[in-house]
Design a protein around this motif. Structure first.
Motif, short mmCIF file in Angstrom:
data_model
loop_
_atom_site.label_atom_id
_atom_site.label_comp_id
_atom_site.label_asym_id
_atom_site.label_seq_id
_atom_site.Cartn_x
_atom_site.Cartn_y
_atom_site.Cartn_z
N THR A 1 0.86 -1.19 0.00
CA THR A 1 0.00 0.00 0.00
C THR A 1 0.88 1.22 0.00
N TRP A 2 0.50 2.20 -0.75
CA TRP A 2 1.33 3.39 -0.91
C TRP A 2 0.85 4.50 -0.01
N PRO A 3 1.64 4.85 1.00
CA PRO A 3 1.30 6.04 1.77
C PRO A 3 1.54 7.25 0.87
N TYR B 1 12.90 8.01 -4.33
CA TYR B 1 13.48 6.78 -3.80
C TYR B 1 12.49 5.61 -3.80
N SER B 2 11.50 5.67 -4.70
CA SER B 2 10.58 4.55 -4.91
C SER B 2 10.74 4.07 -6.35
N PRO B 3 11.69 3.18 -6.58
CA PRO B 3 12.02 2.80 -7.96
C PRO B 3 10.81 2.32 -8.76
N SER B 4 9.86 1.68 -8.09
CA SER B 4 8.72 1.12 -8.82
C SER B 4 7.84 2.20 -9.44
N GLN B 5 7.92 3.42 -8.92
CA GLN B 5 7.10 4.51 -9.44
C GLN B 5 7.59 5.01 -10.80
N VAL C 1 5.18 -3.97 -11.16
CA VAL C 1 6.59 -4.09 -11.54
C VAL C 1 7.37 -4.81 -10.43
N ILE C 2 6.99 -4.60 -9.18
CA ILE C 2 7.66 -5.31 -8.08
C ILE C 2 7.29 -6.80 -8.10
N LYS C 3 5.99 -7.09 -8.31
CA LYS C 3 5.58 -8.50 -8.41
C LYS C 3 6.30 -9.19 -9.55
N GLY D 1 19.65 -6.98 -4.19
CA GLY D 1 19.07 -5.71 -3.78
C GLY D 1 17.83 -5.93 -2.92
N GLY D 2 16.97 -4.91 -2.87
CA GLY D 2 15.74 -4.97 -2.08
C GLY D 2 15.76 -4.04 -0.89
N TYR D 3 16.42 -2.89 -1.07
CA TYR D 3 16.39 -1.82 -0.06
C TYR D 3 16.80 -2.30 1.33
N TRP D 4 17.70 -3.25 1.43
CA TRP D 4 18.22 -3.77 2.70
C TRP D 4 17.08 -4.35 3.56
N GLN D 5 15.93 -4.64 2.95
CA GLN D 5 14.79 -5.13 3.74
C GLN D 5 13.92 -6.13 2.99
N PHE D 6 14.20 -6.38 1.71
CA PHE D 6 13.47 -7.40 0.95
C PHE D 6 14.48 -8.32 0.28
N LEU D 7 13.95 -9.43 -0.26
CA LEU D 7 14.70 -10.41 -1.06
C LEU D 7 15.73 -11.18 -0.21
N GLY E 1 26.53 -6.17 -7.76
CA GLY E 1 25.45 -5.87 -6.82
C GLY E 1 24.40 -5.01 -7.49
N HIS E 2 23.14 -5.24 -7.08
CA HIS E 2 22.03 -4.46 -7.63
C HIS E 2 21.38 -3.64 -6.53
N SER E 3 21.17 -2.35 -6.79
CA SER E 3 20.39 -1.49 -5.89
C SER E 3 21.08 -1.44 -4.51
N THR F 1 13.24 9.22 4.76
CA THR F 1 12.19 8.59 3.96
C THR F 1 11.69 7.28 4.59
N TYR F 2 10.63 6.74 4.02
CA TYR F 2 10.07 5.47 4.50
C TYR F 2 11.09 4.33 4.42
N VAL F 3 12.07 4.46 3.54
CA VAL F 3 13.08 3.40 3.39
C VAL F 3 13.79 3.15 4.71
N HIS G 1 14.71 0.40 -13.08
CA HIS G 1 15.44 -0.10 -11.92
C HIS G 1 15.40 -1.63 -11.82
N PHE G 2 14.38 -2.23 -12.38
CA PHE G 2 14.18 -3.68 -12.18
C PHE G 2 14.66 -4.51 -13.37
N ASN G 3 14.26 -4.12 -14.59
CA ASN G 3 14.70 -4.98 -15.69
C ASN G 3 16.17 -4.76 -16.04
N1 LIG Z 1 9.37 0.77 -2.28
C1 LIG Z 1 10.29 0.24 -3.22
C2 LIG Z 1 10.28 -1.26 -3.10
C3 LIG Z 1 11.50 -1.91 -3.63
O1 LIG Z 1 12.45 -1.24 -3.95
C4 LIG Z 1 11.55 -3.39 -3.72
C5 LIG Z 1 10.51 -4.15 -3.25
C6 LIG Z 1 10.55 -5.55 -3.34
C7 LIG Z 1 11.63 -6.15 -3.91
C8 LIG Z 1 12.68 -5.39 -4.40
C9 LIG Z 1 12.65 -4.00 -4.31
N2 LIG Z 1 13.64 -3.18 -4.78
C10 LIG Z 1 14.76 -3.48 -5.44
O2 LIG Z 1 15.31 -4.49 -5.64
C11 LIG Z 1 9.91 0.69 -4.62
O3 LIG Z 1 9.16 1.63 -4.76
O4 LIG Z 1 10.36 0.12 -5.60
#
Ligand SMILES: N[C@@H](CC(=O)c1ccccc1NC=O)C(=O)O
Length: 289
Positions: free
Chosen positions: A3-5, A14-18, A28-30, A83-89, A149-151, A192-194, A266-268
């Motif tokens: 959900t996007w605040p 700093y929201s690459p998916s946007q 794009v994240i899925k 990658g994954g913002y030090w909190q995903f993957l 390394g990525h991201s 930021t939220y990150v 940022h993803f592909n």
């Molecule tokens: N809030 C971040 C989320 C994000 O970066 C992300 C989320 C899930 C898995 C990987 C991510 N980012 C980069 O690898 C975004 O807007 O893209």
């Protein structure tokens, strides 16, 4: 679903998916996670491997090794930091780029590290450094050590290059580093939220910013060939992060190039490393072999 605040302008940067031109933010994240997973499954079905090799005593301190079939001992080795913002993957979906490399006789290592909120920035940096030391201790015969390394993983790879190895048992000689869509100055993300799960203070952000450690990088990694890659459709702030870091490394006299990759986001930009004809795969192969 994510959900996007309300994002302020800095948070949007700093929201690459946007910023993807291909899909909506959630999609794009899925799609990214799906591509990493299926690519890693494919690598695990074609390559020989050693999974969950410990590089330390901590729970998250394990790595996966993807081994080429032609087992000459004198091979290049690439360590991939996800990658994954030090909190995903995790390393479980980080073997995806092994296929074209393993086919060319390159060993690929996918490193796991303790993402937030379990881990914090100091710990993650210490872990990837230790993982590199452990890899060279176990694979002392390799012809060259490379980092990719990525991201957030590009940030961690840059921190490895900027390590004062005097406190470690070995002094890794990293031949090449491939830094893809990274963040090299952590100060802007503090507000930021990150930073919510990371909980970095300014002090933590400063000591873990590669942009402030260029003299240490020069001291430790002056022979390393560094490629900084960024997507044409990365956000302006992400593009600036790569551009600024490139300029400081270049000014310091390091061997560095900046690759601005057309028609990628940022993803592909990293997903396509499964494709041996992709421009970046070619660049990387030239660097590696
Ligand atoms: N809030 C971040 C989320 C994000 O970066 C992300 C989320 C899930 C898995 C990987 C991510 N980012 C980069 O690898 C975004 O807007 O893209």
């Amino acid at each position: 679903p994510i959900t996007w605040p309300q994002l302020n302008e800095l948070e949007k940067q700093y929201s690459p998916s946007q910023w993807s031109h291909r899909m909506a933010a959630d999609d794009v994240i899925k799609a990214h996670v799906a591509a990493l997973k299926s690519g890693t499954e494919k690598a695990r079905s074609v390559a020989q491997m050693l999974l969950d090799v410990p590089y330390g005593d901590g729970e998250g301190e394990k790595l996966d090794v993807y081994v080429p079939n032609s087992s000459s001992p004198d091979v290049p080795l690439v360590i991939y930091i996800h990658g994954g913002y030090w909190q995903f993957l995790s390393k479980e979906e980080s073997g995806f780029m092994a296929v074209p490399l393993v086919q060319k006789g390159v060993v690929v290592v996918a490193v796991g590290y303790s993402i937030a909120p379990k881990g914090n920035m100091d710990l993650m940096v210490a872990q990837v450094r230790r993982s590199v030391v452990s890899v060279i201790q176990q694979y002392s015969h390799i012809s060259g050590l490379y980092l990719c390394g990525h991201s957030a993983g590009a940030h961690l790879a840059a921190m490895v290059l900027s390590t004062d190895w005097s406190e470690y048992s070995v002094m890794p000689q990293i031949k090449g580093a491939f830094l893809v869509s990274g963040i090299y100055d952590l100060l802007p993300i503090l507000s930021t939220y990150v930073n919510e799960p990371l909980k970095m203070t300014e002090e933590v952000a400063l000591r873990n910013s590669p942009s402030r450690l260029v003299p240490q990088l020069k001291a430790s990694s002056s022979a390393c060939e560094i490629v900084i890659a960024v997507g044409q459709n990365d956000s302006p702030e992400f593009r600036k992060q790569s551009d600024d870091y490139f300029k400081s490394l270049e000014t310091a006299g390091l061997k560095v190039t900046l690759e601005d990759i057309p028609n990628t986001d940022h993803f592909n930009i990293i997903e396509q490393l499964v494709d041996e004809n992709y421009h970046l795969t070619q660049v990387r192969s030239v660097e590696t072999i």
